[in-house]
Write a protein that holds these residues in place. Structure first.
Motif: not given
Length: 727
Positions: A141, A145, A310-311, A366-368
């Protein structure tokens, strides 16, 4: 055969490896790379240009920020054994003493024994290898992307099937290289260890005999010979001048100043300097693109050039506020912009300790990388009871993310890297809307170089004031300098860069081990202890009687140190430990062995040591302030380095700073009051005793600044010229 064969690429790696193993100086890696490139052009003229980005991603896998495999040595060893149908035991012991310390080398041995190809050259090309690695990375992940979208979970092959398709088609030499590419570390193949014994490995080492192939040198040479720029998307190899939105710009290399006079020596010919406050945070390179009929697109790159959009989701609202992105009438960006900023932790409108930042990022990501907020943990016996309200609870409503802008690199498609720092800063100040306690522009202080003595005195005063206010340091920039200017580079000035002026503590080395990253730097194998396990004990409660030393102490080991000693000193420590009473680190029950003079607990966030010392070593450690690891209950030195190892006849290990005193020292260093200070002050006032000054006391900070100004003037030999220093 179409495309550049992977085995041909591996021949480059093998030739550099053999040349370094011979420790000869007749041929450098650049020479080898040039000959190999010329041969590649001759053999594969139509394929070389299109394979540029692939070749450089394979040759410098640690720079490949788009692919993350989520596989380290232990997991990869099991996959390889299953892919080849062999026992995993020898691969799993890749880092044990007596082995090479390199999984790729151990894989080569296994493949030689159990898997041989008729030809030393496989049919796989670098393009096919690259495609398989993309598919392998799509399982993680944390990969970009774009890679994960190309290989959706419904159609991609399993990790095992991918690795089987690769290893069963490779020669054993190529298998070793592929293994290290997946581990994103080709160093142990390119620069092999040639000595097993720790003394030979450390002392009989000629630093000039091992030549490193630098990415910049290789890329420059490749482009001169190929004459074709990189075109492959997703794995670009960029020249610094190739600035465009959505591609991270190389961060300037900074020089480290040993003192204030040394710092000014970098700016010969400049007339004006600015000393910027160095903020203790994480770099965020922010790319903003205005889109018609859509919200602005924000892309954020970390210091490592990884896409962290996203981090860093928690600072998106701050970017909108700073640039007025939600207010067309107020915003000054028409099409796009690239800005440099530092993301910091905030607490009650003030910048908080660096270690707080991690949990704030995880909670807002957001995300992993997103992590839920963890409830406060109960204290355990290794945690200082005075610190529970502040050090164990990492988050609260009063803590939040902040953003400090310090440069602008592009505005409305106009590249600003070639413009003077003073011009870029003026543009930045006109663009950013400050939000108190959330959005800031880096503080800076003018230093005029017309009179060198006055300039040096000014720098002493500015730096001393930053130290007194518990700032990390300064970044000094010439007003005329361009971005990444070789003539006038950025110069960092921190107190721990000055020999003997950092934070120093006497603590204990309780264990030792081999760390692969430090070993790669030293070019040593698992026979060498590269990393030492540091801890101490709680307050000593001496029993009554003639023998006042306690029968058994409880030690808590919670961080490691790998730096500070030169090769000769490291060999001496290795000799001392290997010839002392020590035992392998085992299960917890072994710590209860009555022959040990202590019981032990360890912080779970560190890899266990290889051995434990029966008699800990007292060491002097030097660091850059204090920090705390996630979930740990104790402060530790930041960037610790060993400055002295005491033998038992010199000083007893019982003289180490205990954890209670360490906590007090750390709080004083970072400018925080003890959690029980108010209670102590109330008790003192009740009995007519003086109360202790607050860490934020103006008078206390003023006196600290005066002392440091005196130290800095004495260090630079200008004490007589320092009129403001106390007598």
């Amino acid at each position: 055969m179409e495309g550049v064969p992977f085995s041909f690429f591996c021949s480059l790696v093998q030739e550099i490896s053999l040349n370094n193993a011979r420790r000869t100086t007749s041929s450098t890696p650049v020479d080898i790379f040039q000959r190999w490139t010329q041969e590649a052009i001759r053999l594969y003229p139509s394929s070389c240009a299109h394979a540029t980005s692939i070749i450089f991603d394979l040759l410098f896998p640690s720079d490949d920020v788009n692919r993350t495999y989520g596989i380290q040595e232990t997991k990869l060893a099991r996959y390889i054994s299953r892919a080849l149908g062999v026992d995993a035991a020898s691969l799993l012991n890749w880092d044990s003493e007596g082995s090479s310390g390199v999984l790729g080398v151990e894989t080569k041995k296994i493949m030689q024994q159990h898997h041989t190809l008729e030809s030393s050259q496989s049919s796989l090309t670098v393009t096919e290898i690259n495609e398989a690695l993309d598919e392998l990375a799509s399982h993680c992940d944390f990969s970009h992307i774009s890679i994960r979208r190309r290989f959706p979970s419904t159609t991609r092959r399993s990790r095992l099937v991918i690795l089987q398709s690769l290893y069963r088609e490779l020669h054993h030499n190529d298998g070793a290289i592929l293994t290290q590419i997946i581990l994103k570390d080709l160093r142990p193949i390119l620069y092999p260890v040639v000595a097993d014994h720790f003394t030979v490995a450390l002392r009989c080492y000629n630093t000039s005999s091992v030549k490193i192939l630098a990415r910049g040198s290789a890329l420059s040479l490749w482009n001169r010979l190929i004459y074709v720029p990189t075109t492959a998307p997703g794995h670009s190899v960029r020249d610094f001048s190739d600035v465009s939105l959505g591609k991270p710009i190389e961060i300037p290399k900074s020089q480290k100043a040993r003192n204030c006079k040394h710092a000014l020596g970098f700016f010969v010919g400049s007339r004006e300097l600015w000393a910027e406050t160095k903020y203790d945070g994480e770099r965020a390179q922010i790319h903003v693109e205005m889109l018609p009929d859509h919200p602005p697109k924000i892309t954020i790159f970390s210091k490592s050039k990884r896409d962290s959009t996203f981090d860093r989701w928690g600072i998106h609202p701050l970017i909108h506020d700073a640039l007025c992105l939600s207010s067309p009438a107020s915003r000054k960006i028409k099409t796009n912009a690239i800005l440099d900023a530092e993301m910091v932790a905030m607490h009650d409108d003030e910048i908080d300790e660096f270690w707080r930042l991690r949990s704030l990022i995880e909670q807002s990501a957001r995300g992993p990388r997103a992590r839920p907020m963890n409830p406060p943990r109960s204290p355990n016996k290794t945690q200082n009871h005075q610190s529970q309200g502040s050090i164990v609870t990492d988050t609260s409503e009063a803590r939040y993310l902040g953003l400090v802008f310090f440069d602008i690199l592009l505005l409305d498609s106009r590249v600003l890297l070639g413009e003077a720092y003073s011009s870029r800063r003026a543009l930045l100040e006109s663009l950013i809307r400050r939000v108190p306690g959330k959005v800031m522009i880096a503080s800076r202080f003018l230093i005029n170089l017309e009179d060198q003595d006055v300039a040096l005195s000014s720098l002493h005063e500015i730096f001393a004031d930053h130290i007194a206010n518990h700032q990390e340091g300064l970044v000094i920039k010439a007003a005329e300098s361009r971005y990444n200017d070789r003539r006038w580079p950025w110069v960092k000035l921190k107190k721990d860069y000055i020999p003997g002026y950092g934070d120093t503590l006497d603590l204990l080395i309780v264990g030792a081990g081999w760390d692969k990253d430090r070993a790669r730097e030293l070019l040593v194998g698992p026979s060498v202890f590269t990393t030492f396990y540091v801890g101490s004990f709680e307050t000593l409660n001496q029993p009554e009687g003639e023998d006042r030393r306690p029968a058994r102490l409880h030690l808590h080991v919670y961080f490691t140190v790998s730096y500070g000693l030169d090769r000769n000193q490291l060999e001496e420590v290795n000799f001392l430990i290997k010839n002392s009473d020590h035992r392998p680190f085992g299960v917890v029950s072994k710590f209860l062995d009555s022959t040990l003079p202590y019981t032990l607990s360890t912080y779970q966030g560190i890899k266990p040591p290889a051995i434990l010392l029966s008699q800990p070593l007292l060491v002097e450690l030097f660091g850059a302030g204090f920090t705390k690891s996630p979930g740990s209950g104790h402060y530790e030195l930041r960037f610790p380095r060993i400055t002295k190892v005491y033998r038992a006849i010199e000083r007893s290990w019982l003289e180490a700073v205990n954890l209670h005193d360490l906590h007090r020292i750390a709080l004083e260093c970072i400018g925080r009051d003890r959690s029980v200070k108010e209670v102590d002050d109330w008790c003192n006032s009740l009995w007519g005793k003086p109360t202790s000054p607050s860490a934020k006391s103006v008078l206390k900070r003023k006196r600290t600044a005066e002392r440091w100004q005196l130290k800095l003037a004495r260090l630079d030999g200008t004490l007589r010229q320092c009129r403001t220093c106390p007598k």
